[in-house]
Scaffold this active site. Structure first.
Site, PDB file in Angstrom:
ATOM      1  N   HIS A  12      -9.143  -3.885  -1.582  1.00 27.91           N
ATOM      2  CA  HIS A  12      -8.061  -2.895  -0.853  1.00 27.91           C
ATOM      3  C   HIS A  12      -8.341  -1.519  -0.804  1.00 27.91           C
ATOM      4  CE1 HIS A  12      -3.721  -2.082   0.097  1.00 27.91           C
ATOM      5  NE2 HIS A  12      -4.110  -0.990  -0.093  1.00 27.91           N
ATOM      6  N   GLU A  13      -8.736  -1.216  -1.913  1.00 26.91           N
ATOM      7  CA  GLU A  13      -9.291   0.441  -1.982  1.00 26.91           C
ATOM      8  C   GLU A  13     -10.666   0.634  -1.265  1.00 26.91           C
ATOM      9  OE1 GLU A  13      -7.011   2.284  -2.531  1.00 26.91           O
ATOM     10  OE2 GLU A  13      -5.825   0.809  -3.592  1.00 26.91           O
ATOM     11  N   HIS A  36     -10.085   1.026   2.516  1.00 29.37           N
ATOM     12  CA  HIS A  36      -9.423   2.275   2.857  1.00 29.37           C
ATOM     13  C   HIS A  36     -10.711   3.103   3.300  1.00 29.37           C
ATOM     14  CE1 HIS A  36      -5.069   2.354   2.490  1.00 29.37           C
ATOM     15  NE2 HIS A  36      -5.410   1.766   1.220  1.00 29.37           N
ATOM     16  N   CYS A  82       0.746  -1.222   0.053  1.00 33.72           N
ATOM     17  CA  CYS A  82       0.018   0.193   0.032  1.00 33.72           C
ATOM     18  C   CYS A  82       0.927   1.247   0.048  1.00 33.72           C
ATOM     19  CB  CYS A  82      -0.795  -0.088   1.298  1.00 33.72           C
ATOM     20  SG  CYS A  82      -2.000   1.528   1.272  1.00 33.72           S
TER      21      CYS A  82
HETATM   22 NI    NI Z   1      -3.772   1.108   0.205  1.00 39.66          NI
END
Ligand code: NI
Length: 152
Positions: free
Chosen positions: A132-133, A136, A89
């Protein structure tokens, strides 16, 4: 377009729940342009609003070169299967890269920069990047999900 500062692990904004986007205006378009430029400059494959200090539900992904997609207020559904693979990341030191278990395929619904609604099915690497995004946007980092089981 302009490069934005990428916030690093330890910054509180990375742990907040981001708010939905309600205005598809010039300000949003500038943010999206800047995010894409910042992601590419850092050789990333995805970037989320909180990573550039904007606590809004906005992500840009480019799982393959030239396949840039902007997703506003993305929602994942119908996740199926699983895959275990390495992640890193732009907000976390690369020494912390680790294996993470993700669904093999999923459906994602989102809005584009003009407010148009889209729904698509993604699998494999692209599904991983989307997960993954989207994490966030909920204050979750991949290191929270470090997979410590056997590699498949
Ligand atoms: Ni990330």
């Amino acid at each position: 377009m302009a490069l934005r500062n990428i916030f690093q692990e330890g910054e509180p904004i990375l742990r907040r729940i981001a708010r939905e986007v309600t205005s598809f205006d010039e300000r949003l378009h500038i943010l999206l342009d800047d995010m894409a430029e910042t992601m590419r400059k850092a050789n990333g494959v995805g970037l989320a609003g909180p990573q550039v200090g904007i606590s809004r539900r906005v992500i840009v992904i480019e799982p393959e070169e030239g396949a840039l997609t902007e997703m506003i207020n993305p929602v994942i559904s119908d996740a199926e299967g699983e895959q275990i693979g390495a992640e890193g990341c732009l907000s976390v030191d690369s020494s912390k890269n680790c294996q993470v278990k993700r669904p093999m395929s999923l459906t994602v619904s989102y809005f584009d920069r003009n407010g148009g609604k889209h729904t698509e099915r993604a699998e494999g690497w692209k599904a991983r990047v989307i997960c993954h995004e989207c994490d966030h946007l909920d204050g979750i980092l991949f290191i929270d999900k470090a997979y410590r089981g056997k590699k498949k």
